[in-house]
Scaffold this active site. Structure first.
Site, PDB file in Angstrom:
ATOM      1  N   GLY A 119       0.801  -1.214   0.000  1.00 35.78           N
ATOM      2  CA  GLY A 119       0.000   0.000   0.000  1.00 35.78           C
ATOM      3  C   GLY A 119       0.830   1.257   0.000  1.00 35.78           C
ATOM      4  N   CYS A 120       2.034   1.208  -0.577  1.00 38.95           N
ATOM      5  CA  CYS A 120       2.894   2.388  -0.580  1.00 38.95           C
ATOM      6  C   CYS A 120       2.504   3.270  -1.748  1.00 38.95           C
ATOM      7  CB  CYS A 120       4.358   1.986  -0.688  1.00 38.95           C
ATOM      8  SG  CYS A 120       5.475   3.387  -0.720  1.00 38.95           S
ATOM      9  N   GLY A 121       1.599   4.187  -1.502  1.00 36.11           N
ATOM     10  CA  GLY A 121       1.069   4.983  -2.585  1.00 36.11           C
ATOM     11  C   GLY A 121       2.034   5.997  -3.139  1.00 36.11           C
TER      12      GLY A 121
END
Length: 276
Positions: A119-121
């Site tokens: 979820g590392c945007g």
């Protein structure tokens, strides 16, 4: 959207694994099992151009791709999306999104090489303007009773079936003005869960007004940015927001609530949307 070929059911969202438990400081007998969430490398391609690779729970990947495209500003709406196809490869899943050629300039501007963290945007973003980009303010909306916001968070908890099985996932839900969660998505990454929700809203033609987004996580800067990008006026989080998230919420006319638990909440921006 002319074409949508998906088969997310081919990929399990969790599996059973053998474990040894410790209870009360004492090792238990071997041979017990536990359920753990899956996370799978998912590559997003737009018009054949590789754009990003994320670690994602392999469910609702069509919604994930659509939500990502919308919240990243790659497309302006569903009218810009021509089709979505999923392809299983030995090392993960490729989601191929066909978009209008008029969007390719925006695609090149937003192109990022992201990989690694769940979820590392913002992984791979090269410059600060790429992070703090302009987002149109959310439209004004009528005030909702605070009780309905609290109800929405409680309703979200009942929709977290994957979390109940694994204890490892976040959820994002869409609640109507009465506080009933009518749509929810789960993922190991909180940004992914929100992208899935926003993609599902767009695909099903559900308008962002009136209503609210509720999330089972903290409210980071990017969570607010995605909410504002989707035109959602209220974001309620079970945990705390960051200072940058609060500043962005105030700037984009998003009502941001944190610590929404049981009968309590803290309103950080635009409290006029919340009534007694």
């Amino acid at each position: 959207m002319d074409r949508l070929h998906t088969s997310s059911a081919d990929w399990p969202d969790h599996l059973a694994t053998q474990v040894v438990r410790v209870r009360g400081g004492v090792l238990q007998a071997a041979g017990q099992s536990d359920h753990v969430a899956e996370e799978t490398p998912v590559a997003l391609e737009f018009n054949g151009i590789s754009h990003a690779t994320m670690l994602v729970t392999p469910t609702h990947l069509d919604d994930f791709a659509l939500g990502f495209a919308l919240t990243e500003g790659i497309v302006g709406g569903m009218a810009d999306v021509r089709g979505v196809e999923l392809e299983t490869r030995c090392d993960g899943i490729v989601v191929q999104v066909e978009i209008a050629t008029s969007c390719e300039v925006r695609l090149k501007e937003r192109r990022r090489a992201m990989a690694g963290r769940t979820g590392c945007g913002l992984c791979g973003v090269e410059t600060l303007p790429e992070v703090v980009r302009d987002v149109a303010p959310a439209a004004d909306s009528d005030a909702l009773p605070v009780h309905n916001v609290l109800r929405a968070m409680q309703s979200l908890r009942s929709r977290q079936t994957l979390h109940d099985a694994t204890g490892a996932t976040h959820a994002a839900g869409w609640a109507d003005a009465s506080g009933e969660v009518v749509l929810a998505r789960e993922d190991v990454g909180r940004h992914n869960a929100l992208d899935k929700l926003i993609g599902a809203l767009a695909r099903q033609g559900i308008a962002p007004l009136p209503g609210m987004a509720v999330v089972s996580s903290r409210a980071s800067f990017e969570m607010v940015q995605k909410t504002a990008s989707a035109g959602i006026p209220i974001l309620a989080a079970v945990s705390a927001p960051t200072a940058l998230a609060i500043r962005l919420a105030r700037q984009t006319n998003v009502t941001l609530l944190g610590f929404v638990r049981n009968t309590d909440a803290t309103i950080y921006s635009h409290p006029q949307r919340i009534a007694a």
